[in-house]
Scaffold this active site. Structure first.
Site, mmCIF file in Angstrom:
data_model
loop_
_atom_site.group_PDB
_atom_site.id
_atom_site.type_symbol
_atom_site.label_atom_id
_atom_site.label_comp_id
_atom_site.label_asym_id
_atom_site.label_seq_id
_atom_site.Cartn_x
_atom_site.Cartn_y
_atom_site.Cartn_z
ATOM 1 N N GLN A 23 -31.610 16.253 3.819
ATOM 2 C CA GLN A 23 -30.869 15.069 3.610
ATOM 3 C C GLN A 23 -31.584 14.083 2.678
ATOM 4 O O GLN A 23 -33.053 14.020 2.965
ATOM 5 C CB GLN A 23 -30.705 14.284 5.088
ATOM 6 C CG GLN A 23 -29.693 15.076 5.988
ATOM 7 C CD GLN A 23 -28.281 14.997 5.648
ATOM 8 O OE1 GLN A 23 -27.796 15.640 4.517
ATOM 9 N NE2 GLN A 23 -27.587 14.002 6.175
ATOM 10 N N SER A 24 -31.067 13.478 1.857
ATOM 11 C CA SER A 24 -31.862 12.731 0.785
ATOM 12 C C SER A 24 -32.593 11.539 1.461
ATOM 13 O O SER A 24 -33.745 11.176 0.613
ATOM 14 C CB SER A 24 -30.837 12.225 -0.277
ATOM 15 O OG SER A 24 -30.116 13.341 -0.719
ATOM 16 N N SER A 25 -32.000 10.977 2.665
ATOM 17 C CA SER A 25 -32.702 9.911 3.235
ATOM 18 C C SER A 25 -33.082 9.784 4.592
ATOM 19 O O SER A 25 -32.061 10.318 5.035
ATOM 20 C CB SER A 25 -32.215 8.514 2.407
ATOM 21 O OG SER A 25 -31.082 8.273 2.837
#
Length: 690
Positions: A23-25
């Site tokens: 997940q990017s963040s």
């Protein structure tokens, strides 16, 4: 689908299936849970293709990490390593953007998968990088994923820049400003905060120095506000003493001039993937909008402050150039302040054409605007350290060390005997425990188990004692054979010659010192300097040396020469005295020939009477006084002098003179001036009286 499943061969099933989840963040991790569930669901897809549950490996250590680079993604690097080792049959990801958003990382993964016959799976199907069509499709997907990231970033940055150009972007404000309910920037309503900032800029305007401003606040015991940016007290206002770094941040911030600035720094990545920041010059700022809100100073004053700070920095030596890492101070980096315990820095000044070091403890003084802790001339300190090193390398010191070594050996032998006794006792107790165990009936397990455990414990104690004994023997082995002694004594004789070699660089001398000495603590007490030298191995030597005298004391002319000048002033002018001293090869305190101005300075410094004063004391008169006494004009006195009727003494090198009183007044006969008594004597001689 069957055609895609046919790409899965037995060679792939013999390896593990790796599922990569990202997940990017952290915000997406907590909020976008459906995407996370879809990624984990790919385990079932692998099982349906023929892999068992145990052979499906999940890599989810990169949750909350961006896919723009592999440097901060340990999970992705682990995946690439496993693929390269041939342990992976298939790599699974929800989509290409989960695996990588960087074409370089994506193409690198495809290349390794092609070499190791590893498949790639996403929601759309299975791909074999060895096939050209699949590889082409994967490349296109990777390019589109990278482009998507570019578009997303451009949209976000574009919105930020658009708002920044209108000076409406809300960014953290420095101390003294707040956002109103409508989002406008206003001055902090706290009058104490405003007064502190007003006084700060007023002080800098008067002093023209950030350091002087800090000193003023310290001397006046003025507190300065600071916003807490993080931690349990985030958002609170603290009042503390003004620091130099804080003063510079305020002076360089255009917000205090009522201007909005964005993009004053630039972030960039190096080859190792680490992010760095550098400050940009004023023309390189992304956005600069003046007169956005009320400030504490005008924009013109802000620009003047920047010029002042730039000039101050140049005066402190930014533009000076010197040889890198090359300086004569042998204690550079290991000198410690005896007052506060901080590391001391080195500064240099030129004396007699040589670069002379000063050891300064100034970091705290610069930061707080106070007087520096210590400043010590390093000439005698360096000489003392060199003498100490040479004395430590003398034959007598080495011989004493060898004698001490013998004493230590004897002491170690005594200690070794004690350890042997400890080993013997442990061995006896182990033997005793063994005999007890062997005497018991083996069928009586309640007693046998207890005695066996006791025996094992004694054996462990014996093993520990023997191991400790052997380790201590290795540590205490300090014997020096005859060849080593000869080498050491040879080094002692060669060390002074080696150290004083003019071709030896200063950095090599400092390396030698740092190999022998850990640090040197310096404390200045009046004209004395106390030195605490800590050698490698914790040996300590305490030394004392004198502070070098002031330059004017060092260059003071020898007292014998001063007395000779005092004697010569009775009979000679200053220029004549200089010639006499130079002919005798005498030199001034600066080791230079004597000049008239040198003699004058010596006369003034030693409070000697001038030649004029000496002649006046002997009763000599000026020409004006002679003229007044005999009631003649000054020209008549000069005529007397030219005709040899007056005895004169010169008191300077401009032919200025004082006259000896003749006692009687000459008279003129024809064109000649004569004394009356001389005329009488001439008459008597003519008559034969005399």
């Amino acid at each position: 689908m069957d055609q895609q499943n046919s790409k899965v061969k037995q060679i792939h099933l013999n390896r593990d299936a790796y599922l990569y989840i990202r997940q990017s963040s952290l915000k997406q991790f907590f909020e976008n849970t459906e995407s996370l569930k879809r990624q984990y669901a790919l385990q079932d897809r692998a099982i349906s293709l023929g892999w068992s549950y145990e052979t499906v490996k999940v890599i989810d250590s990169d949750l909350g990490q961006s896919g723009s680079s592999k440097h901060e993604r340990s999970g992705f690097r682990h995946l690439v390593a496993e693929v390269g080792l041939g342990h992976v049959g298939i790599v699974m990801g929800l989509e290409v953007s989960r695996l990588a958003r960087n074409s370089a990382d994506w193409q690198h993964l495809i290349e390794i998968c092609a070499l190791t016959s590893t498949l790639i799976l996403d929601e759309d199907g299975i791909y074999d990088p060895k096939h050209f069509n699949d590889r082409l499709l994967l490349g296109l997907k990777g390019t589109m994923s990278e482009a998507e990231l570019h578009f997303l970033r451009d949209r976000l940055i574009g919105g930020i820049l658009n708002k920044a150009k209108r000076a409406e972007l809300e960014i953290p404000l420095p101390i003294g400003f707040r956002y109103s309910e409508k989002g406008k920037v206003i001055k902090d309503p706290d009058r104490q905060v405003q007064s502190a900032l007003i006084e700060f800029f007023k002080t800098f305007r008067n002093t023209g120095s950030a350091t002087s401003t800090v000193k003023f606040f310290r001397q006046q015991a003025l507190q300065f506000p600071r916003n807490v940016r993080s931690g349990p007290h985030k958002g609170e206002l603290l009042w503390e003493q003004l620091a130099h770094s804080q003063a510079l941040r305020i002076l360089h911030n255009p917000r205090y001039a009522g201007a909005f600035a964005y993009g004053r720094t630039s972030n960039y990545r190096t080859v190792d993937g680490k992010s760095h920041m550098r400050k940009l010059k004023r023309p390189e700022w992304t956005v600069f909008v003046p007169d956005v809100h009320e400030g504490y100073i005008t924009l013109d004053e802000f620009e003047r402050n920047q010029d002042t700070l730039k000039k101050n920095a140049r005066a402190c030596g930014i533009d000076r150039r010197g040889p890198p890492r090359e300086c004569p101070a042998i204690l550079q980096g290991i000198a410690v302040c005896g007052k506060c315990g901080s590391r001391m820095t080195v500064r240099y000044h030129i004396r007699n054409g040589l670069k002379t070091p000063d050891y300064l403890c100034q970091s705290s003084g610069i930061e707080t605007g106070q007087k520096i802790c210590q400043s010590i001339n390093g000439v005698n300190i360096d000489h003392t350290i060199v003498d100490l090193l040479e004395s430590c390398m003398k034959e007598e010191s080495i011989g004493e060390s060898i004698r001490v070594e013998k004493k230590v050996k004897n002491r170690l032998k005594e200690v070794e005997n004690l350890r042997k006794l400890a080993v013997n006792r442990a061995r006896y107790e182990a033997d005793l425990a063994e005999r007890r165990y062997r005497k018991v009936d083996p069928s009586n397990r309640l007693v046998a188990d207890t005695l066996e455990g006791e025996w094992n414990g004694k054996l462990r104690n014996l093993a520990d004692a023997e191991r400790t004994y052997q380790e201590q023997i290795c540590k205490d082995s300090i014997a020096i054979d005859d060849n080593v002694k000869i080498s050491i004594l040879g080094l002692v004789n060669d060390f002074p010659v080696f150290w004083r070699d003019p071709n030896l660089p200063h950095r090599e001398r400092k390396r030698i010192v740092q190999l022998l000495i850990d640090d040197v603590t310096l404390l200045k007490i009046d004209s004395n300097i106390a030195m605490n030298v800590r050698f490698k191995g914790a040996a300590v030597r305490r030394l004392k040396t004198q502070s070098p005298p002031k330059t004017w004391i060092q260059k003071k002319t020898d007292e014998a020469i001063v007395q000779k000048i005092d004697q010569l002033l009775d009979q000679h002018t200053i220029a004549e005295i200089a010639d006499i001293l130079n002919k005798n090869n005498l030199r001034s305190g600066w080791e230079k020939p004597f000049r008239r101005w040198t003699i004058n300075r010596i006369i003034i410094a030693n409070d000697l009477k001038t030649r004029f004063e000496r002649l006046r004391k002997r009763g000599l008169l000026t020409s004006e006084e002679i003229a007044k006494k005999y009631k003649v004009s000054n020209s008549s006195v000069r005529t007397w002098y030219k005709n040899g009727l007056l005895k004169v003494d010169y008191y300077d090198d401009k032919n200025s003179y004082l006259c000896l009183d003749p006692g009687i007044r000459p008279f003129q006969r024809g064109r000649k001036w004569i004394f009356p008594e001389r005329n009488i004597r001439s008459s008597k001689q003519q008559r034969g009286v005399v």
